[in-house]
Write a protein that holds these residues in place. Sequence first.
Motif, PDB file in Angstrom:
ATOM      1  N   GLU A 322     119.889  78.583  92.507  1.00 58.14           N
ATOM      2  CA  GLU A 322     120.296  77.242  92.947  1.00 58.14           C
ATOM      3  C   GLU A 322     120.200  76.231  91.797  1.00 58.14           C
ATOM      4  O   GLU A 322     119.241  76.258  91.009  1.00 58.14           O
ATOM      5  N   CYS A 324     119.343  73.218  91.901  1.00 54.33           N
ATOM      6  CA  CYS A 324     118.061  72.499  92.018  1.00 54.33           C
ATOM      7  C   CYS A 324     116.902  73.298  91.419  1.00 54.33           C
ATOM      8  O   CYS A 324     115.948  72.707  90.907  1.00 54.33           O
ATOM      9  N   TYR A 370     126.196  74.934  94.243  1.00 47.95           N
ATOM     10  CA  TYR A 370     124.843  74.974  94.797  1.00 47.95           C
ATOM     11  C   TYR A 370     124.146  76.199  94.209  1.00 47.95           C
ATOM     12  O   TYR A 370     123.083  76.094  93.622  1.00 47.95           O
ATOM     13  N   CYS A 404     121.317  68.972  98.502  1.00 42.86           N
ATOM     14  CA  CYS A 404     120.216  68.656  97.574  1.00 42.86           C
ATOM     15  C   CYS A 404     120.645  68.646  96.108  1.00 42.86           C
ATOM     16  O   CYS A 404     120.140  67.859  95.309  1.00 42.86           O
ATOM     17  N   CYS A 405     121.600  69.529  95.746  1.00 41.76           N
ATOM     18  CA  CYS A 405     121.898  69.699  94.312  1.00 41.76           C
ATOM     19  C   CYS A 405     122.649  68.525  93.674  1.00 41.76           C
ATOM     20  O   CYS A 405     122.279  68.109  92.568  1.00 41.76           O
TER      21      CYS A 405
HETATM   22 ZN    ZN Z   1     119.808  72.135  95.625  1.00 42.02          ZN
END
Ligand code: ZN
Length: 638
Positions: A322, A324, A370, A404-405
């Motif tokens: 990912e 993130c 992602y 989130c990313c």
């Molecule tokens: Zn993420």
Amino acid sequence: MKPADLSKVAITDGYWKKRADINRTVTLITEYNQLKDTGRLDTFKQLWKEGMPNEPHFFWDSDVAKWIEACAYSLVSFPDKKTEEMVDAVIDDIERAQWEDGYLNSYYTVKDKTARWTNLLIMHELYCAGHLMEAAVAYFQATGKDRLLNIMCRYADHINSVFGPEKGKLRGYPGHEEIELALVKLYNATGKEEYLRLSEYFVTERGRQPSYFDAELERTPGIKRYNRDKGTTMPYAYVQAHAPVTDQETIEGHSVRALYFLSGVADVAAITGRNDLLEACEKLYANMTQKRMYITGGVGDTPDIERFSYDYNLPNETAYAETCAAIASVFFCSRMLNITGNGKYGDTMELALHNGIMSGISLDGTEFFYSNPLAVEAKAVLEETLEFHSHMGYKRRKWFGCACCPPNIARLLSSLGSYFYSTDGRDIRVNLYGSSEFLHEGIKLSQTTDYPWDETVKILFSCETPSESMISLRIPGWCEKHEITINGGACAAEYSNGFAQIKRIWHDGDEITLFFHMPVVKMQAHPNVRHDTGKLALMRGPVVYCLEEEDNGKHLAALFIQPADNFDVVYDNEFLGGCAYLSGRAFRLSESGYEERLYKPFSAEYEEAGIKAIPYAMWSNRNPGDMLVWINAMTTPE
Ligand code: ZN
Ligand code: FUB
């Protein structure tokens, strides 16, 4: 050492300037529009009712927070009234959404006011709080405005009144770490000791027996757990709560959680001087980088719960990696670099930055990956899987249900300068290479380079009066041969922990020239990585290369490279935003002799083919299609 103060660094030219400019001028506003259109911003207005579109999700607050943080870092170097007004308007809503007692979470406010703090394992309240704290500190430091900071201090005080080892408090900790590192930032910004203590509590309480998560389930049977059918929860290793961090031997579970956690552990170790915590960080870093990390710096090999699975399990097509998680690795490694001064952490940070992170964003700054696989057969990817997590995506997406990313990459790119340099008194360390300027105690360092495409880095020293200090230059782990000169002459550097240290009296106009030899290197994975056996990957400097269908046709897995073959390095200013690509030859398994058969007796026959390899970070910016990092090696055993 301390990370450079962002206001003292300017990224002035070259690769990072292009990417950071696009982040500031395109990505921030693109993400604002997404946050607005998907209801994330409006949730703080508390107007949502059951049955309305854009049903709030329990970690939407974190998406908004990361965007505020990204704007804040951008404002440090590029003040902009409009951006500030947009952020201030969001803060108005956040302020109105805060409860009397300081509690603040838009999901629980609009969905169920009675259920707060009942399901720490899953529900992300402390995670969202952490992101809002980071945003508050960044916005305060950028603008001097303390409204969000005060809101978050009230919330932190509330959290401190609810959690802790003292009698009458919940002995809980978050199911998704993040607040640990955020509380340290809040402590640094406010000097309030209790935030540091609370962070230390969260770090050291995690994984103790009896498990808080068991107790919470007993207290509220039926609360949402992942494996609801069986009425059981995920293994606690998923959230790094299977043992206290000091007893953990391997890096486990959800990769973003693990690395946010270790960032917090490193912070607490640095401030409190707790060696047991630092040793835990070192041990888990070693396990990650020696056995559980992709060559791109990506981590989290398994889509199933986005996790580290086991040593040497690094599948390419189904890699989760990912965006993130690679970003979280930079957070962790930059801290470890500053604490220990060991350049290996800088190497991992640089690797993730140039590869597994920048693959996460399109060159035009509007689309995102992602997950970041290392091999893709585009046809094998079902369109419908692209709509949500797109864990096998071959096309970047404009946004995600779980988003989130995108704001994470935005906040990293707008704060990039602070990772370039570190300081200790008058001493300066250069961690990353890229054209930039850094002001520190009357000294200005100006880096000029086309790194990572070019091998030369020049660093000009300016100062009004001669100044004695140590300048340390990271000699990347990938670099087998380098030269350093000062003003064109020999330079006496001492080498320590991956840094060339030059201590002397510097004069205005002194210039360091670094030359990093950057041959094309054919990399090989440890034989235990079954997915890569018999294969090689092309690297040059910190950049990992890949083959794309656009340049090399389909069926990339039928290509073989002779390890002894040379590749030409071609810099093209017009190609993929300006980059160096590799050009060479390969051998393609012949399709002849099969007639209509799928199988035939073995007789490897090849046809020579020219190939072009591009930086992995830039794949899928033209016609999306197949992609491959690990290529068959054509070898004959000795
Ligand atoms: Zn993420
Ligand atoms: O759970 C919050 C974030 O969403 C995680 O960090 C990501 O992995 C994604 O699942």
